[in-house]
Write an enzyme that holds these catalytic residues in place. Structure first.
Site, short mmCIF file in Angstrom:
data_model
loop_
_atom_site.label_atom_id
_atom_site.label_comp_id
_atom_site.label_asym_id
_atom_site.label_seq_id
_atom_site.Cartn_x
_atom_site.Cartn_y
_atom_site.Cartn_z
CG ASP A 460 -47.45 -32.43 -110.75
OD1 ASP A 460 -47.26 -31.20 -110.63
OD2 ASP A 460 -48.48 -32.93 -111.22
CB SER A 541 -40.14 -12.12 -114.26
OG SER A 541 -40.29 -11.50 -115.52
CE1 TYR A 554 -43.22 -16.16 -116.05
CE2 TYR A 554 -42.82 -13.83 -116.51
CZ TYR A 554 -42.35 -15.08 -116.17
OH TYR A 554 -41.02 -15.26 -115.95
CE LYS A 558 -41.74 -16.30 -112.54
NZ LYS A 558 -40.93 -17.30 -111.84
#
Ligand code: ZN
Length: 657
Positions: A460, A541, A554, A558
């Site tokens: 994790d 991304s 998100y 990124k």
């Protein structure tokens, strides 16, 4: 030692050669008899050739084959008659002998016959079995070894003093065999080397081997030199990754290439490394000749490589290696390191090389410990053993051919490795010879690949403790972390900023940004020690250069990760570490994209699924494999002078160009 002979299996064998394969594999199954390509076997049969002539053929193990896995094509069919004629010559050089062996086989595709072919030919028995049995060699490598062996076996074996395998040994065997052999003789001991047995059928020859070795084991037991206690390691394991990567860095420098360093954690190895007399006993020499080159014969005690190199040169260089290729095997990096804190460490140009060294040295430790109880470990000095089985190694090398894979000896750590792009990256790096440490939340990560180059660790990334433990684990297994592939990330459900909760924002940032920052920081001291310089690839991304609505967390995470990569490229450039980013788009083979979602998205844009998937300038679909291959290329020398680059993998996007 017990016979593993199974008459039901044996009765299915239809020829002498099939029986030869069967009983060779029985020998190969027991690592206390043969290890990694050691030992050899043969059978003599009569065959009719195309001209209708009957001739005697010696089927002998070919170079590059292992008794444990040998198949019929692994035996080279050699004409027996010319071998017996050769034995009458006064002398025969190694190259001449190779030529004779290679030109007397009856199958063009046959492997090169063993260096011990002429010896097998001379023994007047149909089946001949040869092993390097630990018990026999241990007895032989003691102060009174030859005497003990003579007393134990009496007339059962012919005893041959140590001579390097090759023509000279075959001739000496022929001579001593005539002198010593009688009706009771069932075998032959080659001092400091191994043991032969023979018989008229496969079972007889095999079971004589077992019987002779069993006698040696019982002898050692009766002398209190068989059972060894193993002190279990009880202390708390201390984090040692920094020391390990530094040791590997030096080792790789000496070898002139990145090396794998496996800290074995063997309790026996640690106990041995801490022996007060380890310096004395471990440096006397190897168990058998075939271990000389693989383990470099003498281990390094402690971590002083310069001191080791001096001793190593004293041992070998005086002997003047016979060929330039041979010299390349003489890189002065040790293969076995006995360290008071790290215990037994094994090095190799690849993971499998290091594993072979590990197996061999575990046996060596046991042999030394037993021999020390039986009058004292006294092997031949390594120098005398030096040239041996270089033959087999040479042949194996020729067989493999070509240049080693581009990442051989290097280690990559990949996060989010159980699925999608991460999983594809595992495959791409393995295919280039890298050792892969793969992290994922999914516990199935441990089973993802069966390669010895693969170590999957459930982890994790939120937990700094779990991350440190994973790094420690990876470094102990392979010696370092050279490349880092930061792929793990989450893509939250589409939410406009007006409705975005703090929790959701933090959840995305925690994994996509914070966890990567922590991993980068922890990996820095390891990357700094990478023999070929550290490399990092971050998975960005398309949303970084061309964000869309509903993906604020998100896209921001990124973009921040990309910015972090740029800052680190500046900070770590002086350490030779290069960091680059990939910006993939529309990678649909990742499991998140089910057929239904794809259909819904396509419909939304008024496209078919196929059109939707290739909706880019080049009109191509982008797969996880495409992204992974580019990630691997970014770590290769092709991009050696590129850092802080951002490369799209999107088939061309109008908003990005
Ligand atoms: Zn041998």
């Amino acid at each position: 030692m017990q016979s593993l002979w199974d008459e039901r299996v044996a009765s299915n064998c239809k020829s002498h050669l099939e029986l030869r394969v069967y009983s060779s594999r029985l020998l190969g199954r027991d690592p206390s008899l043969v290890l990694h390509g050691g030992g050899n076997t043969s059978v003599k049969v009569r065959e009719v050739n195309l001209m209708g002539e009957e001739e005697e053929i010696l089927y002998i193990k070919g170079s590059g084959w292992d008794l444990a896995t040998i198949e019929a094509p692994g035996f080279a069919p050699v004409r027996l008659a010319p071998m017996l004629q050769l034995a009458h010559l006064e002398s025969l050089s190694d190259p001449q002998m190779v030529n004779e062996l290679k030109t007397r086989v009856t199958r063009a595709s046959a492997p090169t016959p063993s260096v011990e072919t002429i010896l097998h030919a001379l023994l007047p028995h149909r089946y001949v079995d040869h092993t390097h049995a630990d018990a026999v060699v241990t007895m032989s490598n003691t102060a009174d070894g030859p005497k003990r062996i003579r007393e134990l076996y009496g007339d059962k074996v012919v005893i041959i003093p140590y001579i390097m395998p090759g023509f000279a040994l075959a001739r000496e065997v022929a001579r001593l065999f005539q002198e010593q052999a009688n009706a009771d003789t069932i075998g032959m001991v080659l001092l400091n080397h191994g043991i032969f047995s023979f018989g008229d059928n496969a079972r007889e020859s095999y079971e004589r081997m077992i019987k002779l070795v069993d006698m040696a084991e019982r002898y050692l037991a009766a002398e209190g030199a068989w059972e060894l206690s193993e002190t279990p390691f009880t202390g708390e394991p201390v984090p040692q990754r920094q020391e390990i990567v530094q040791l590997r860095q030096q080792l790789s420098r000496k070898a002139g290439k990145p090396m794998i360093l496996h800290v074995t954690g063997s309790a026996r190895g640690l106990e041995f490394a801490r022996r007060y007399d380890v310096q004395k006993v471990a440096q006397r020499g190897p168990i058998t000749p075939d271990h000389v080159i693989r383990t470099k014969a003498i281990p390094m005690i402690g971590r002083d490589l310069d001191h080791y190199e001096k001793g190593y040169r004293d041992y070998f260089i005086a002997h003047e290696p016979s060929s330039s290729e041979h010299k390349t095997m003489l890189d002065p990096a040790p293969r076995v390191i006995l360290d008071h804190d790290l215990g037994l460490c094994c090095a190799g140009a690849s993971v499998s090389d290091a594993a072979i060294v590990h197996d061999i040295y575990q046996h060596t430790i046991v042999a030394i410990q037993r021999a020390e109880r039986l009058g004292g470990w006294k092997p031949l000095p390594a120098r005398e053993l030096f040239e041996v089985e270089y033959w087999d190694l040479e042949q194996a090398k020729l067989k493999k051919g070509g240049t080693p894979p581009i990442f051989q000896g290097e280690v990559v750590l990949i996060t989010g490795a159980a699925s999608g792009i991460g999983k594809a990256c595992v495959a791409s790096f393995l295919a280039r010879g890298a050792a892969v440490v793969a992290l994922d939340l999914n516990p199935e990560i441990t089973q993802l690949q069966s390669s010895a180059n693969y170590l999957g660790i459930p982890c994790d990334l939120h937990s700094s403790e779990a991350v440190t433990q994973a790094l420690e684990c990876g470094v102990r297994r392979f010696g370092g972390i050279d490349m880092l592939l930061l792929n793990a990330g989450i893509f939250a459900a589409s939410t406009p900023v007006a409705k975005l909760s703090d929790e959701e924002w933090r959840r995305v940032m925690a994994i996509n940004l914070d966890a990567n920052l922590a991993l980068l920081r922890e990996s820095y001291p390891l990357l700094k020690c990478a023999p070929n310089r550290g490399r990092v690839v971050i998975m960005g991304s398309k949303n970084v250069p061309a964000p869309g609505p509903g993906a604020a967390a998100y896209s921001a995470s990124k973009a921040a990760l990309t910015q972090l990569m740029r800052v680190l490229a500046i900070e770590w450039g002086k350490d030779g570490i290069r960091l680059n980013a990939l910006h993939p788009n529309a990678v649909f083979d990742t499991g998140i994209w089910t057929e239904e979602i794809l259909q819904a998205r396509a419909q939304h844009y008024g496209l078919t699924v196929a059109q939707y998937k290739s909706n880019n300038l080049l009109g191509v679909e982008i797969s996880s494999h495409d992204v992974a291959e580019l990630a691997a290329a970014l770590c290769s020398p092709l991009f050696a002078k590129t850092t802080a680059a951002q490369i799209p993998v999107d088939g061309g996007n109008e908003r990005v160009v």
